[in-house]
Design an enzyme around this catalytic site. Structure first.
Site, PDB file in Angstrom:
ATOM      1  N   SER A 139      13.403  -1.199  -6.647  1.00 11.88           N
ATOM      2  CA  SER A 139      13.404   0.270  -6.674  1.00 11.88           C
ATOM      3  C   SER A 139      14.780   0.731  -7.132  1.00 11.88           C
ATOM      4  O   SER A 139      15.748  -0.035  -7.054  1.00 11.88           O
ATOM      5  CB  SER A 139      13.150   0.778  -5.243  1.00 11.88           C
ATOM      6  OG  SER A 139      13.477   2.141  -5.125  1.00 11.88           O
ATOM      7  N   TYR A 152      14.426   0.127   4.193  1.00 11.08           N
ATOM      8  CA  TYR A 152      13.780   0.067   2.873  1.00 11.08           C
ATOM      9  C   TYR A 152      14.819  -0.200   1.772  1.00 11.08           C
ATOM     10  O   TYR A 152      14.645  -1.094   0.944  1.00 11.08           O
ATOM     11  CB  TYR A 152      13.021   1.367   2.592  1.00 11.08           C
ATOM     12  CG  TYR A 152      12.343   1.349   1.238  1.00 11.08           C
ATOM     13  CD1 TYR A 152      11.262   0.504   1.006  1.00 11.08           C
ATOM     14  CD2 TYR A 152      12.809   2.150   0.183  1.00 11.08           C
ATOM     15  CE1 TYR A 152      10.650   0.456  -0.245  1.00 11.08           C
ATOM     16  CE2 TYR A 152      12.194   2.111  -1.058  1.00 11.08           C
ATOM     17  CZ  TYR A 152      11.120   1.272  -1.260  1.00 11.08           C
ATOM     18  OH  TYR A 152      10.514   1.214  -2.501  1.00 11.08           O
TER      19      TYR A 152
HETATM   20  N1  LIG Z   1       6.043   4.951  -5.417  1.00 10.45           N
HETATM   21  C1  LIG Z   1       7.345   4.954  -5.561  1.00 10.45           C
HETATM   22  O1  LIG Z   1       7.973   6.034  -5.671  1.00 10.45           O
HETATM   23  C2  LIG Z   1       8.110   3.654  -5.642  1.00 10.45           C
HETATM   24  C3  LIG Z   1       9.451   3.726  -6.097  1.00 10.45           C
HETATM   25  C4  LIG Z   1      10.170   2.552  -6.168  1.00 10.45           C
HETATM   26  C5  LIG Z   1       9.597   1.344  -5.819  1.00 10.45           C
HETATM   27  N2  LIG Z   1       8.302   1.309  -5.366  1.00 10.45           N
HETATM   28  C6  LIG Z   1       7.759   0.003  -4.997  1.00 10.45           C
HETATM   29  O2  LIG Z   1       6.596  -0.246  -5.762  1.00 10.45           O
HETATM   30  C7  LIG Z   1       5.762  -1.175  -5.067  1.00 10.45           C
HETATM   31  C8  LIG Z   1       4.331  -0.663  -5.109  1.00 10.45           C
HETATM   32  O3  LIG Z   1       4.259   0.537  -4.377  1.00 10.45           O
HETATM   33  P1  LIG Z   1       3.371   1.789  -4.815  1.00 10.45           P
HETATM   34  O4  LIG Z   1       4.291   2.892  -5.111  1.00 10.45           O
HETATM   35  O5  LIG Z   1       2.370   1.383  -5.825  1.00 10.45           O
HETATM   36  O6  LIG Z   1       2.716   2.137  -3.406  1.00 10.45           O
HETATM   37  P2  LIG Z   1       1.196   2.080  -2.885  1.00 10.45           P
HETATM   38  O7  LIG Z   1       0.326   2.901  -3.756  1.00 10.45           O
HETATM   39  O8  LIG Z   1       1.317   2.398  -1.423  1.00 10.45           O
HETATM   40  O9  LIG Z   1       0.790   0.554  -3.080  1.00 10.45           O
HETATM   41  C9  LIG Z   1       1.262  -0.471  -2.239  1.00 10.45           C
HETATM   42  C10 LIG Z   1       0.422  -1.700  -2.466  1.00 10.45           C
HETATM   43  O10 LIG Z   1       0.882  -2.736  -1.575  1.00 10.45           O
HETATM   44  C11 LIG Z   1      -0.207  -3.190  -0.793  1.00 10.45           C
HETATM   45  N3  LIG Z   1       0.244  -3.559   0.553  1.00 10.45           N
HETATM   46  C12 LIG Z   1       0.881  -2.761   1.438  1.00 10.45           C
HETATM   47  N4  LIG Z   1       1.104  -3.427   2.583  1.00 10.45           N
HETATM   48  C13 LIG Z   1       0.588  -4.670   2.406  1.00 10.45           C
HETATM   49  C14 LIG Z   1       0.504  -5.823   3.220  1.00 10.45           C
HETATM   50  N5  LIG Z   1       0.999  -5.819   4.472  1.00 10.45           N
HETATM   51  N6  LIG Z   1      -0.103  -6.941   2.737  1.00 10.45           N
HETATM   52  C15 LIG Z   1      -0.607  -6.943   1.480  1.00 10.45           C
HETATM   53  N7  LIG Z   1      -0.556  -5.883   0.650  1.00 10.45           N
HETATM   54  C16 LIG Z   1       0.036  -4.763   1.115  1.00 10.45           C
HETATM   55  C17 LIG Z   1      -1.164  -2.018  -0.724  1.00 10.45           C
HETATM   56  O11 LIG Z   1      -2.500  -2.446  -0.533  1.00 10.45           O
HETATM   57  P3  LIG Z   1      -3.331  -2.340   0.847  1.00 10.45           P
HETATM   58  O12 LIG Z   1      -2.956  -1.050   1.494  1.00 10.45           O
HETATM   59  O13 LIG Z   1      -4.732  -2.437   0.349  1.00 10.45           O
HETATM   60  O14 LIG Z   1      -2.909  -3.552   1.631  1.00 10.45           O
HETATM   61  C18 LIG Z   1      -1.042  -1.464  -2.147  1.00 10.45           C
HETATM   62  O15 LIG Z   1      -1.856  -2.209  -3.020  1.00 10.45           O
HETATM   63  C19 LIG Z   1       6.360  -1.305  -3.667  1.00 10.45           C
HETATM   64  O16 LIG Z   1       7.081  -2.517  -3.586  1.00 10.45           O
HETATM   65  C20 LIG Z   1       7.299  -0.115  -3.556  1.00 10.45           C
HETATM   66  O17 LIG Z   1       8.365  -0.357  -2.690  1.00 10.45           O
HETATM   67  C21 LIG Z   1       7.556   2.441  -5.289  1.00 10.45           C
END
Ligand SMILES: NC(=O)c1ccc[n+]([C@@H]2O[C@H](COP(=O)([O-])OP(=O)(O)OC[C@H]3O[C@@H](n4cnc5c(N)ncnc54)[C@H](OP(=O)(O)O)[C@@H]3O)[C@@H](O)[C@H]2O)c1
Length: 264
Positions: A139, A152
């Site tokens: 991130s 985080y």
């Molecule tokens: N959105 C942002 O602004 C942002 C910014 C920077 C970095 N990121 C990073 O991007 C990555 C993806 O996040 P996203 O933004 O796409 O969020 P998201 O829509 O909440 O997706 C998170 C994914 O991780 C899975 N997950 C969560 N907990 C889990 C667990 N305990 N075991 C297995 N799978 C799990 C969720 O699936 P289930 O709920 O089905 O398990 C979902 O598929 C993360 O690493 C996040 O830190 C996001």
């Protein structure tokens, strides 16, 4: 010959869009998250649209030994991983002293331990074969400490540091190791973190596109979008005391947000 991509957190958001790109590129896919029905829906779509084989492993990667169980199940299924996408992760927002201890530990086990264990499980074989790709999702939060999202930010700093080091270690082997550092992205992330950010968010398919293209080109650090690149540039130049104070003010929970937290 078929090639296989393992995508963690493939049920929604950035992970889902990365899975689509991998399948479109001809990769068979191993989809991982906790939501089995969602993964099966995605499997149907990808298999029909891109004529690839899709395997579903539903499990909670924050559980003790989960990564080991996953790699064991993948081995039992006779699958080789050519492309590892460590995307699953979540954040928690609030004052460190108030946040639930088990949730914070879960966040470290998912964002740090599972990612490290999966990389350790698949990178050695990729290096032996002189071919493979690893994309770890960090991130923009990785570039400085973040008051009120302290754990985080720290987990993402770890992901950035680990991935840059591995990128250097595998140089010349034919294996690509990259870290994707998105800024605010339009996914379910903020909902789970319990903090809504009043800033514009990038669509997750664009973030995934930059990440995918970056790892294919063996880019070490991928920051999608000009405004995120400027943010990262500023974080690198700014004295820590200044960036800490800016984030302390910007991320401090408001009274309204605190009232929404049970027992706050
Ligand atoms: N959105 C942002 O602004 C942002 C910014 C920077 C970095 N990121 C990073 O991007 C990555 C993806 O996040 P996203 O933004 O796409 O969020 P998201 O829509 O909440 O997706 C998170 C994914 O991780 C899975 N997950 C969560 N907990 C889990 C667990 N305990 N075991 C297995 N799978 C799990 C969720 O699936 P289930 O709920 O089905 O398990 C979902 O598929 C993360 O690493 C996040 O830190 C996001």
């Amino acid at each position: 010959m078929s090639k296989t991509a393992l995508i963690t957190g493939a049920s929604t958001g950035i992970g889902l869009d990365l899975a689509v790109l991998a399948a479109r590129d001809g990769y068979d896919c191993i989809l991982v998250s906790r939501n089995e029905p969602r993964l099966h829906e995605l499997k149907k779509v990808l298999e029909k649209r891109y004529r690839v084989n899709v395997h579903v492993f539903a499990l909670d990667l924050s559980e003790h030994q989960a990564a080991k169980r996953l790699t064991h199940a993948i081995e039992e299924a006779g699958l080789t991983v050519d492309f590892l996408i460590n995307n699953a992760g979540f954040g928690t927002a609030g004052e460190f002293i108030d946040l639930d201890a088990e949730t914070e530990a879960e966040e470290v086990r998912l964002n740090v331990n599972a990612l490290t264990e999966l990389t350790k499980a698949y990178l050695p074989d990729m290096v032996r074969r002189n071919h493979g790709h690893v994309l770890n999702v960090a991130s923009v939060a990785a570039f400085q400490p973040g008051p009120y999202m302290a754990v985080y930010y720290a987990t993402k700093a770890y992901v950035l540091s680990l991935t840059e080091a591995l990128h250097a270690e595998v140089k010349g082997t034919g294996v690509h190791v990259s870290v994707l550092c998105p800024g605010p992205t339009d996914t379910g992330f903020f909902n789970r973190a319990g903090s809504e950010m009043m800033v514009s968010k990038m669509p997750s398919h664009l973030v995934a596109f930059f990440g995918y293209k970056g790892v294919m080109n063996n880019k070490r650090v991928i920051v999608p979008g000009l405004s995120n690149q400027l943010l990262v540039g500023a974080a690198k130049l700014m004295p820590r005391a200044v960036s800490l104070e800016i984030l302390r003010r910007f991320q401090k929970p408001t009274d309204a947000a605190v009232e929404q937290v049970p027992n706050a």
